[in-house]
Design a protein around this motif. Structure first.
Motif, PDB file in Angstrom:
ATOM      1  N   LEU A  19      -1.374 -18.301  -5.234  1.00 28.09           N
ATOM      2  CA  LEU A  19      -1.409 -17.699  -3.907  1.00 28.09           C
ATOM      3  C   LEU A  19      -2.206 -16.399  -3.944  1.00 28.09           C
ATOM      4  O   LEU A  19      -2.340 -15.752  -4.985  1.00 28.09           O
ATOM      5  N   ALA A  20      -2.723 -16.018  -2.788  1.00 28.74           N
ATOM      6  CA  ALA A  20      -3.550 -14.815  -2.692  1.00 28.74           C
ATOM      7  C   ALA A  20      -2.731 -13.567  -2.966  1.00 28.74           C
ATOM      8  O   ALA A  20      -1.539 -13.488  -2.627  1.00 28.74           O
ATOM      9  N   TRP A  21      -3.377 -12.581  -3.591  1.00 24.10           N
ATOM     10  CA  TRP A  21      -2.735 -11.287  -3.804  1.00 24.10           C
ATOM     11  C   TRP A  21      -2.711 -10.498  -2.497  1.00 24.10           C
ATOM     12  O   TRP A  21      -3.584 -10.649  -1.636  1.00 24.10           O
ATOM     13  N   VAL A  22      -1.712  -9.665  -2.353  1.00 22.72           N
ATOM     14  CA  VAL A  22      -1.644  -8.670  -1.289  1.00 22.72           C
ATOM     15  C   VAL A  22      -1.886  -7.318  -1.938  1.00 22.72           C
ATOM     16  O   VAL A  22      -1.157  -6.925  -2.852  1.00 22.72           O
ATOM     17  N   ASN A  23      -2.934  -6.608  -1.491  1.00 19.22           N
ATOM     18  CA  ASN A  23      -3.355  -5.349  -2.111  1.00 19.22           C
ATOM     19  C   ASN A  23      -3.672  -5.586  -3.592  1.00 19.22           C
ATOM     20  O   ASN A  23      -3.084  -4.956  -4.486  1.00 19.22           O
ATOM     21  N   GLU A  24      -4.625  -6.464  -3.852  1.00 20.62           N
ATOM     22  CA  GLU A  24      -4.936  -6.886  -5.222  1.00 20.62           C
ATOM     23  C   GLU A  24      -5.314  -5.720  -6.127  1.00 20.62           C
ATOM     24  O   GLU A  24      -5.090  -5.762  -7.339  1.00 20.62           O
ATOM     25  N   SER A  25      -5.875  -4.652  -5.580  1.00 17.43           N
ATOM     26  CA  SER A  25      -6.283  -3.516  -6.409  1.00 17.43           C
ATOM     27  C   SER A  25      -5.115  -2.605  -6.780  1.00 17.43           C
ATOM     28  O   SER A  25      -5.271  -1.665  -7.556  1.00 17.43           O
ATOM     29  N   GLY A  26      -3.930  -2.866  -6.222  1.00 16.53           N
ATOM     30  CA  GLY A  26      -2.768  -2.041  -6.531  1.00 16.53           C
ATOM     31  C   GLY A  26      -2.241  -2.293  -7.929  1.00 16.53           C
ATOM     32  O   GLY A  26      -2.682  -3.204  -8.646  1.00 16.53           O
ATOM     33  N   ARG A  27      -1.284  -1.481  -8.357  1.00 10.92           N
ATOM     34  CA  ARG A  27      -0.724  -1.599  -9.703  1.00 10.92           C
ATOM     35  C   ARG A  27       0.044  -2.910  -9.868  1.00 10.92           C
ATOM     36  O   ARG A  27       0.856  -3.261  -9.021  1.00 10.92           O
ATOM     37  N   LYS A  28      -0.207  -3.612 -10.961  1.00  9.70           N
ATOM     38  CA  LYS A  28       0.475  -4.871 -11.227  1.00  9.70           C
ATOM     39  C   LYS A  28       1.584  -4.727 -12.262  1.00  9.70           C
ATOM     40  O   LYS A  28       2.436  -5.599 -12.389  1.00  9.70           O
ATOM     41  N   SER A  29       1.563  -3.649 -13.020  1.00  4.19           N
ATOM     42  CA  SER A  29       2.617  -3.389 -13.989  1.00  4.19           C
ATOM     43  C   SER A  29       3.638  -2.453 -13.337  1.00  4.19           C
ATOM     44  O   SER A  29       3.429  -1.242 -13.248  1.00  4.19           O
ATOM     45  N   ILE A  30       4.720  -3.039 -12.837  1.00  2.99           N
ATOM     46  CA  ILE A  30       5.697  -2.267 -12.067  1.00  2.99           C
ATOM     47  C   ILE A  30       7.104  -2.609 -12.540  1.00  2.99           C
ATOM     48  O   ILE A  30       7.297  -3.509 -13.357  1.00  2.99           O
ATOM     49  N   GLY A  31       8.091  -1.878 -12.005  1.00  2.00           N
ATOM     50  CA  GLY A  31       9.459  -2.095 -12.453  1.00  2.00           C
ATOM     51  C   GLY A  31      10.475  -1.513 -11.494  1.00  2.00           C
ATOM     52  O   GLY A  31      10.243  -1.424 -10.285  1.00  2.00           O
ATOM     53  N   PRO A  32      11.621  -1.052 -12.009  1.00  2.00           N
ATOM     54  CA  PRO A  32      12.711  -0.576 -11.150  1.00  2.00           C
ATOM     55  C   PRO A  32      12.323   0.588 -10.243  1.00  2.00           C
ATOM     56  O   PRO A  32      12.820   0.668  -9.110  1.00  2.00           O
ATOM     57  N   ALA A  33      11.475   1.491 -10.707  1.00  2.00           N
ATOM     58  CA  ALA A  33      11.111   2.653  -9.887  1.00  2.00           C
ATOM     59  C   ALA A  33      10.435   2.223  -8.591  1.00  2.00           C
ATOM     60  O   ALA A  33      10.684   2.806  -7.525  1.00  2.00           O
ATOM     61  N   GLU A  34       9.590   1.205  -8.662  1.00  2.00           N
ATOM     62  CA  GLU A  34       8.896   0.729  -7.458  1.00  2.00           C
ATOM     63  C   GLU A  34       9.872   0.021  -6.514  1.00  2.00           C
ATOM     64  O   GLU A  34       9.749   0.121  -5.286  1.00  2.00           O
TER      65      GLU A  34
ATOM     66  N   ARG B  27       0.824  -1.214   0.000  1.00  2.00           N
ATOM     67  CA  ARG B  27       0.000   0.000   0.000  1.00  2.00           C
ATOM     68  C   ARG B  27       0.855   1.260   0.000  1.00  2.00           C
ATOM     69  O   ARG B  27       0.454   2.276  -0.562  1.00  2.00           O
ATOM     70  N   ALA B  28       2.017   1.200   0.625  1.00  2.00           N
ATOM     71  CA  ALA B  28       2.897   2.366   0.600  1.00  2.00           C
ATOM     72  C   ALA B  28       3.342   2.693  -0.821  1.00  2.00           C
ATOM     73  O   ALA B  28       3.528   3.860  -1.172  1.00  2.00           O
ATOM     74  N   LEU B  29       3.489   1.659  -1.651  1.00  2.00           N
ATOM     75  CA  LEU B  29       3.930   1.839  -3.038  1.00  2.00           C
ATOM     76  C   LEU B  29       2.773   1.812  -4.025  1.00  2.00           C
ATOM     77  O   LEU B  29       2.992   2.007  -5.226  1.00  2.00           O
TER      78      LEU B  29
END
Length: 306
Positions: free
Chosen positions: A262-277, A243-245
């Protein structure tokens, strides 16, 4: 006072020096020595009948040895305490390994995979960039809890005996605490004791990350995610970090060629991520480290005036 002072000094040394290669290329790291003892007991006792009882006996031997050695080392005073803390905490090493994944991803997905394979046990060969980033962030959150906060907590509570007890238990769990044919019975004691010793530190880690990221409004959802996690403890820091990210963590991944849903953690969060995150996670881990450092120094100073 000595425990807080020893912790503060040890954390500063670890944050500054990390794991100096020139030293550990010449001498076996204490964690390696612990692993050798765990491995020797496993090869000798993880056979035949009554493997669960033998695993309990092995943990009793390891715990007794850790407590006795810790009590002996305590006689060396604050200097020895600080050196042991610096060796057995892993802040700088942790952030270096996590940052290496971001650096690798900036070059190519393949380089990111190679870097993340150093810090996770899941299959990495077919990961895309987002999966690599998620794995790195999850590893950072979980290992900040069991590689920094938990050993620091048990050192404050029990001095070097407490620190060594935690570290040998965590080492044993990482080697034999698996639910497979070979270790399910023998590794039961190591896994359960590790769960118990991480119970408070994992939630304390989550609280620290909440305080620094201001995620109070999502506390109920974070608790729900943590309880759905496959680990009774790792889900707590992961839920706050997600959630912080504003990212989704965990979810489906492959182990030994088998996909696990396995279950998602913060499933509504962004799934397309990379080095910045990943960089964002590293920044939060350093801020959390500094917060713990400042708190420890204040405790040491406060006790010195009482």
């Amino acid at each position: 006072m000595s425990n807080a002072l020893g912790l503060a000094a040890g954390m500063l040394l670890d944050g500054w020096l990390g794991e100096p290669r020139w030293l550990w290329n010449r001498l076996p790291h204490p964690a390696v020595l612990m692993g050798r003892v765990v491995g020797a007991l496993e090869r000798r006792w993880n056979t035949g009948r009554h493997r669960k009882a033998k695993g309990v006996a092995a943990m009793l031997v390891l715990a007794a040895g850790a407590l006795a050695l810790g009590a002996l080392l305590e006689l060396g005073g604050v200097v020895v305490q600080a050196l042991c803390v610096a060796v057995l905490l892993a802040q700088k090493s942790l952030v270096q390994h996590v940052s290496a994944v971001a650096a690798g991803l900036r070059l190519s997905v393949g380089e990111g995979r190679r870097a993340v394979a150093m810090i996770v046990s899941r299959d990495t060969a077919d990961m895309d960039a987002s999966q690599v980033a998620r794995a790195a962030i999850e590893s950072g959150a979980e290992n900040f809890s069991d590689g920094v906060i938990a050993p620091a907590f048990w050192f404050l509570v029990g001095g070097l005996p407490g620190l060594l007890l935690y570290k040998v238990t965590n080492t044993a769990d990482s080697m034999v605490g698996y639910r497979n044919t070979r270790y399910a019975a023998y590794g039961w004691a190591a896994a359960r004791l590790d769960d118990l010793l991480n119970l408070v530190p994992a939630r304390l880690t989550a609280l620290i990350l909440v305080l620094l990221s201001g995620q109070w409004t999502g506390w109920g959802a974070m608790i729900a995610d943590a309880r759905r996690h496959r680990s009774p403890n790792a889900g707590w820091p992961e839920a706050v970090m997600a959630r912080a990210l504003d990212v989704a963590l965990a979810g489906p991944r492959s182990y030994d060629g088998q996909l696990r849903h396995l279950a998602w953690v913060n499933e509504s969060g962004r799934k397309s991520i990379g080095p910045a995150e990943i960089d964002g996670a590293v920044s939060l881990l350093w801020r959390a480290w500094w917060a713990v450092m400042i708190f420890t120094i204040l405790v040491a100073c406060g006790l010195s005036f009482t």
